[in-house]
Design a protein around this motif. Structure first.
Motif, mmCIF file in Angstrom:
data_model
loop_
_atom_site.group_PDB
_atom_site.id
_atom_site.type_symbol
_atom_site.label_atom_id
_atom_site.label_comp_id
_atom_site.label_asym_id
_atom_site.label_seq_id
_atom_site.Cartn_x
_atom_site.Cartn_y
_atom_site.Cartn_z
ATOM 1 N N LYS A 129 0.835 -1.196 0.000
ATOM 2 C CA LYS A 129 0.000 0.000 0.000
ATOM 3 C C LYS A 129 0.873 1.251 0.000
ATOM 4 O O LYS A 129 0.525 2.261 -0.631
ATOM 5 N N GLU A 130 1.986 1.196 0.702
ATOM 6 C CA GLU A 130 2.885 2.349 0.739
ATOM 7 C C GLU A 130 3.408 2.675 -0.649
ATOM 8 O O GLU A 130 3.571 3.848 -1.005
ATOM 9 N N ASP A 131 3.663 1.637 -1.450
ATOM 10 C CA ASP A 131 4.091 1.864 -2.830
ATOM 11 C C ASP A 131 3.035 2.641 -3.609
ATOM 12 O O ASP A 131 3.362 3.491 -4.439
ATOM 13 N N ILE A 132 1.771 2.327 -3.349
ATOM 14 C CA ILE A 132 0.693 3.021 -4.058
ATOM 15 C C ILE A 132 0.658 4.493 -3.649
ATOM 16 O O ILE A 132 0.584 5.383 -4.509
ATOM 17 N N VAL A 133 0.729 4.757 -2.357
ATOM 18 C CA VAL A 133 0.729 6.147 -1.891
ATOM 19 C C VAL A 133 1.934 6.889 -2.438
ATOM 20 O O VAL A 133 1.834 8.040 -2.903
ATOM 21 N N ARG A 134 3.091 6.246 -2.408
ATOM 22 C CA ARG A 134 4.293 6.875 -2.938
ATOM 23 C C ARG A 134 4.117 7.228 -4.420
ATOM 24 O O ARG A 134 4.496 8.315 -4.856
ATOM 25 N N SER A 135 3.508 6.324 -5.177
ATOM 26 C CA SER A 135 3.324 6.572 -6.605
ATOM 27 C C SER A 135 2.387 7.755 -6.847
ATOM 28 O O SER A 135 2.589 8.531 -7.786
ATOM 29 N N LEU B 50 4.573 6.979 7.155
ATOM 30 C CA LEU B 50 5.267 6.120 6.216
ATOM 31 C C LEU B 50 6.676 6.636 5.954
ATOM 32 O O LEU B 50 6.939 7.836 6.009
ATOM 33 N N ALA B 51 7.577 5.715 5.660
ATOM 34 C CA ALA B 51 8.971 6.093 5.436
ATOM 35 C C ALA B 51 9.115 7.099 4.302
ATOM 36 O O ALA B 51 9.924 8.028 4.364
ATOM 37 N N ALA B 52 8.309 6.918 3.247
ATOM 38 C CA ALA B 52 8.409 7.791 2.082
ATOM 39 C C ALA B 52 7.954 9.214 2.371
ATOM 40 O O ALA B 52 8.212 10.120 1.584
ATOM 41 N N ALA B 53 7.277 9.419 3.503
ATOM 42 C CA ALA B 53 6.739 10.744 3.816
ATOM 43 C C ALA B 53 7.744 11.638 4.522
ATOM 44 O O ALA B 53 7.491 12.825 4.700
ATOM 45 N N LYS B 54 8.896 11.090 4.901
ATOM 46 C CA LYS B 54 9.832 11.835 5.738
ATOM 47 C C LYS B 54 10.318 13.120 5.093
ATOM 48 O O LYS B 54 10.485 14.131 5.757
ATOM 49 N N VAL C 115 1.979 10.395 -4.888
ATOM 50 C CA VAL C 115 2.721 11.624 -4.591
ATOM 51 C C VAL C 115 3.746 11.898 -5.685
ATOM 52 O O VAL C 115 3.909 13.041 -6.128
ATOM 53 N N GLU C 116 4.427 10.850 -6.138
ATOM 54 C CA GLU C 116 5.420 11.028 -7.201
ATOM 55 C C GLU C 116 4.773 11.502 -8.495
ATOM 56 O O GLU C 116 5.361 12.314 -9.223
ATOM 57 N N ASP C 117 3.576 11.016 -8.780
ATOM 58 C CA ASP C 117 2.872 11.473 -9.985
ATOM 59 C C ASP C 117 2.556 12.967 -9.886
ATOM 60 O O ASP C 117 2.684 13.710 -10.869
#
Length: 227
Positions: free
Chosen positions: A80-86, A143-147, A88-90
């Protein structure tokens, strides 16, 4: 079995791709189809995260809503974190594209107006994602990607502010540009689900943001000869 373990034991990408309902007849080279599938996963995930919360939604539920196997889902996203990261990256990718375009344009009112018009479009297109992230703020910010997400956002807004005002602009001009960009997000998110005509809202948001950026906010809009 938890989702992390499932991801580690998922079939190879080629095998997973074969289970996707949109792929038959397209061939493994059809990047457009793969892109459409990725977008469908994101859309369904956003809807489920909004409906029942990020933490209460599983990858299995996302796969079931899409009517695909978990292996097919793993081909695009391992968590799920991959989806959220994608997501934000988009968004960052769209803003980066806007910045790159604006840097090739001559400075002036026409370019400022077009920057704001395109930014309004980016915000309008991503409003469901932004709303979902706000609703699940506690979960997604852990999430780690949110740091470093806040710093990355700040960098892009700083670039847009500079493109709207030009180098070495005085503080009041930079403030107006920042408030125009911030107002686009706040205005759209607050009213998007309250108005029947999104095109009308886009026009109003753009008009007001342009007035703010140009220093015309608060001017009489009624025109001469009116009371």
């Amino acid at each position: 079995m938890n989702e992390t373990t499932d991801a580690a034991t998922a079939p190879a990408a080629g095998a997973a791709a074969g289970t996707l309902p949109e792929v038959p007849g397209a061939g493994h080279h059809d990047a457009r189809v793969r892109g459409d599938t990725r977008a469908r996963i994101q859309e369904v995930a956003v809807a489920l995260f909004a409906e029942q919360g990020y933490e209460k939604t599983s990858l299995r539920e996302i796969a079931e809503r899409l009517d695909v196997t978990k292996a097919a889902l793993y081909y695009h996203f391992k968590s799920k974190e991959d989806i959220v990261r994608s997501l934000v990256e988009d968004y960052f990718g769209q803003v980066d594209g806007l910045i790159a375009w604006a840097r090739t344009q001559p400075a002036g009112a026409a370019t400022r107006s077009e920057i704001l018009r395109r930014y309004v479009g980016i915000v309008a297109e991503g409003d469901e994602v932004f709303r979902m992230l706000h609703q699940n703020q506690a979960a997604v910010t852990s999430l780690a990607a949110a740091k470093n997400r806040g710093e990355l956002f700040r960098e892009r807004m700083s670039s847009l502010i500079g493109l709207l005002t030009g180098p070495a602009a005085p503080l009041d001009e930079r403030l107006r540009a920042a408030m125009a960009l911030g107002g686009v997000s706040v205005g759209w998110m607050f009213f998007a689900d309250q108005v029947p005509d999104r095109a009308e809202l886009c026009t109003a948001v753009l008009s007001i943001a342009t007035d703010i950026a140009e220093g015309r906010a608060g001017e009489d809009r009624t025109g001469p000869g009116t009371s």
